[in-house]
Scaffold this motif. Structure first.
Motif, PDB file in Angstrom:
ATOM      1  N   VAL A  54       0.846  -1.200   0.000  1.00 26.38           N
ATOM      2  CA  VAL A  54       0.000   0.000   0.000  1.00 26.38           C
ATOM      3  C   VAL A  54       0.880   1.248   0.000  1.00 26.38           C
ATOM      4  O   VAL A  54       0.654   2.185  -0.776  1.00 26.38           O
ATOM      5  N   LYS A  55       1.921   1.244   0.844  1.00 26.63           N
ATOM      6  CA  LYS A  55       2.841   2.387   0.905  1.00 26.63           C
ATOM      7  C   LYS A  55       3.507   2.617  -0.449  1.00 26.63           C
ATOM      8  O   LYS A  55       3.565   3.754  -0.945  1.00 26.63           O
ATOM      9  N   ASP A  56       4.003   1.549  -1.079  1.00 25.05           N
ATOM     10  CA  ASP A  56       4.635   1.685  -2.400  1.00 25.05           C
ATOM     11  C   ASP A  56       3.657   2.225  -3.439  1.00 25.05           C
ATOM     12  O   ASP A  56       4.003   3.073  -4.258  1.00 25.05           O
ATOM     13  N   ALA A  57       2.417   1.731  -3.410  1.00 28.48           N
ATOM     14  CA  ALA A  57       1.402   2.182  -4.369  1.00 28.48           C
ATOM     15  C   ALA A  57       1.063   3.653  -4.142  1.00 28.48           C
ATOM     16  O   ALA A  57       0.926   4.424  -5.098  1.00 28.48           O
ATOM     17  N   LEU A  58       0.945   4.060  -2.882  1.00 29.96           N
ATOM     18  CA  LEU A  58       0.654   5.459  -2.578  1.00 29.96           C
ATOM     19  C   LEU A  58       1.799   6.369  -3.005  1.00 29.96           C
ATOM     20  O   LEU A  58       1.575   7.459  -3.555  1.00 29.96           O
ATOM     21  N   GLU A  59       3.028   5.923  -2.776  1.00 29.83           N
ATOM     22  CA  GLU A  59       4.178   6.712  -3.213  1.00 29.83           C
ATOM     23  C   GLU A  59       4.211   6.843  -4.733  1.00 29.83           C
ATOM     24  O   GLU A  59       4.495   7.920  -5.270  1.00 29.83           O
ATOM     25  N   ALA A  60       3.906   5.751  -5.438  1.00 32.40           N
ATOM     26  CA  ALA A  60       3.875   5.795  -6.905  1.00 32.40           C
ATOM     27  C   ALA A  60       2.765   6.725  -7.398  1.00 32.40           C
ATOM     28  O   ALA A  60       2.959   7.477  -8.357  1.00 32.40           O
ATOM     29  N   ALA A  61       1.606   6.684  -6.749  1.00 30.20           N
ATOM     30  CA  ALA A  61       0.501   7.559  -7.142  1.00 30.20           C
ATOM     31  C   ALA A  61       0.848   9.020  -6.870  1.00 30.20           C
ATOM     32  O   ALA A  61       0.563   9.904  -7.689  1.00 30.20           O
ATOM     33  N   TYR A  62       1.478   9.273  -5.751  1.00 32.32           N
ATOM     34  CA  TYR A  62       1.901  10.634  -5.423  1.00 32.32           C
ATOM     35  C   TYR A  62       2.892  11.147  -6.462  1.00 32.32           C
ATOM     36  O   TYR A  62       2.761  12.264  -6.971  1.00 32.32           O
ATOM     37  N   GLN A  63       3.878  10.314  -6.809  1.00 31.43           N
ATOM     38  CA  GLN A  63       4.872  10.706  -7.806  1.00 31.43           C
ATOM     39  C   GLN A  63       4.218  10.929  -9.172  1.00 31.43           C
ATOM     40  O   GLN A  63       4.564  11.866  -9.886  1.00 31.43           O
ATOM     41  N   ALA A  64       3.265  10.069  -9.529  1.00 33.99           N
ATOM     42  CA  ALA A  64       2.556  10.232 -10.804  1.00 33.99           C
ATOM     43  C   ALA A  64       1.811  11.564 -10.826  1.00 33.99           C
ATOM     44  O   ALA A  64       1.779  12.253 -11.853  1.00 33.99           O
ATOM     45  N   GLY A  65       1.238  11.949  -9.698  1.00 36.67           N
ATOM     46  CA  GLY A  65       0.556  13.240  -9.605  1.00 36.67           C
ATOM     47  C   GLY A  65       1.521  14.403  -9.767  1.00 36.67           C
ATOM     48  O   GLY A  65       1.232  15.366 -10.475  1.00 36.67           O
ATOM     49  N   LEU A  66       2.682  14.297  -9.127  1.00 37.16           N
ATOM     50  CA  LEU A  66       3.693  15.345  -9.285  1.00 37.16           C
ATOM     51  C   LEU A  66       4.158  15.434 -10.735  1.00 37.16           C
ATOM     52  O   LEU A  66       4.291  16.530 -11.291  1.00 37.16           O
ATOM     53  N   ASP A  67       4.395  14.274 -11.349  1.00 30.87           N
ATOM     54  CA  ASP A  67       4.832  14.250 -12.747  1.00 30.87           C
ATOM     55  C   ASP A  67       3.769  14.848 -13.667  1.00 30.87           C
ATOM     56  O   ASP A  67       4.077  15.623 -14.569  1.00 30.87           O
ATOM     57  N   ALA A  68       2.515  14.482 -13.421  1.00 27.65           N
ATOM     58  CA  ALA A  68       1.419  14.997 -14.250  1.00 27.65           C
ATOM     59  C   ALA A  68       1.276  16.500 -14.074  1.00 27.65           C
ATOM     60  O   ALA A  68       1.076  17.229 -15.042  1.00 27.65           O
ATOM     61  N   ALA A  69       1.412  16.974 -12.860  1.00 27.57           N
ATOM     62  CA  ALA A  69       1.309  18.415 -12.606  1.00 27.57           C
ATOM     63  C   ALA A  69       2.440  19.155 -13.303  1.00 27.57           C
ATOM     64  O   ALA A  69       2.223  20.203 -13.907  1.00 27.57           O
ATOM     65  N   GLY A  70       3.637  18.585 -13.275  1.00 31.66           N
ATOM     66  CA  GLY A  70       4.773  19.219 -13.946  1.00 31.66           C
ATOM     67  C   GLY A  70       4.590  19.245 -15.439  1.00 31.66           C
ATOM     68  O   GLY A  70       4.822  20.274 -16.090  1.00 31.66           O
ATOM     69  N   SER A  71       4.147  18.138 -16.031  1.00 31.50           N
ATOM     70  CA  SER A  71       3.969  18.099 -17.486  1.00 31.50           C
ATOM     71  C   SER A  71       2.790  18.965 -17.905  1.00 31.50           C
ATOM     72  O   SER A  71       2.799  19.544 -18.988  1.00 31.50           O
ATOM     73  N   THR A  72       1.794  19.082 -17.053  1.00 31.51           N
ATOM     74  CA  THR A  72       0.651  19.943 -17.345  1.00 31.51           C
ATOM     75  C   THR A  72       1.092  21.394 -17.368  1.00 31.51           C
ATOM     76  O   THR A  72       0.695  22.159 -18.238  1.00 31.51           O
ATOM     77  N   ARG A  73       1.947  21.760 -16.413  1.00 31.55           N
ATOM     78  CA  ARG A  73       2.451  23.132 -16.390  1.00 31.55           C
ATOM     79  C   ARG A  73       3.262  23.430 -17.642  1.00 31.55           C
ATOM     80  O   ARG A  73       3.145  24.489 -18.227  1.00 31.55           O
ATOM     81  N   VAL A  74       4.090  22.479 -18.061  1.00 33.71           N
ATOM     82  CA  VAL A  74       4.898  22.674 -19.268  1.00 33.71           C
ATOM     83  C   VAL A  74       3.990  22.787 -20.486  1.00 33.71           C
ATOM     84  O   VAL A  74       4.150  23.683 -21.319  1.00 33.71           O
TER      85      VAL A  74
END
Length: 89
Positions: A54-74
């Protein structure tokens, strides 16, 4: 139409934002062993999951959100630039 990310049409949004459901399903599969996140009504919808999965999945989801937010800004920044200077395309 204004030059803000909120002004995107549905088709522009689809092109800019990756499929959230596909990303969640990949994370659930990779980190928790789920084949799908679709409800199938029955025992197949349930399984034991270790807390570290669960911890690994939550960390991956959090990172995916950060990545998506960064690419959205770009993407938003690039779109704003092209709207301001159409001859630069």
């Amino acid at each position: 139409m204004t030059d803000t990310p909120e002004a995107y049409s549905a088709s522009e949004e689809q092109a800019i934002f990756p499929s959230r459901d596909a990303a969640l399903e990949r994370i659930a599969n990779r980190h928790m062993g789920f084949d799908t996140l679709r409800t199938r009504i029955g025992p197949i919808d349930f399984r034991e999951v270790a807390v570290w999965e669960v911890k690994d999945a939550l960390e991956a989801a959090y990172q995916a959100g950060l990545d998506a937010a960064g690419s959205t800004r770009v993407a938003a920044s690039n779109q704003l630039k092209s709207r301001r200077n159409p001859s630069a395309q």
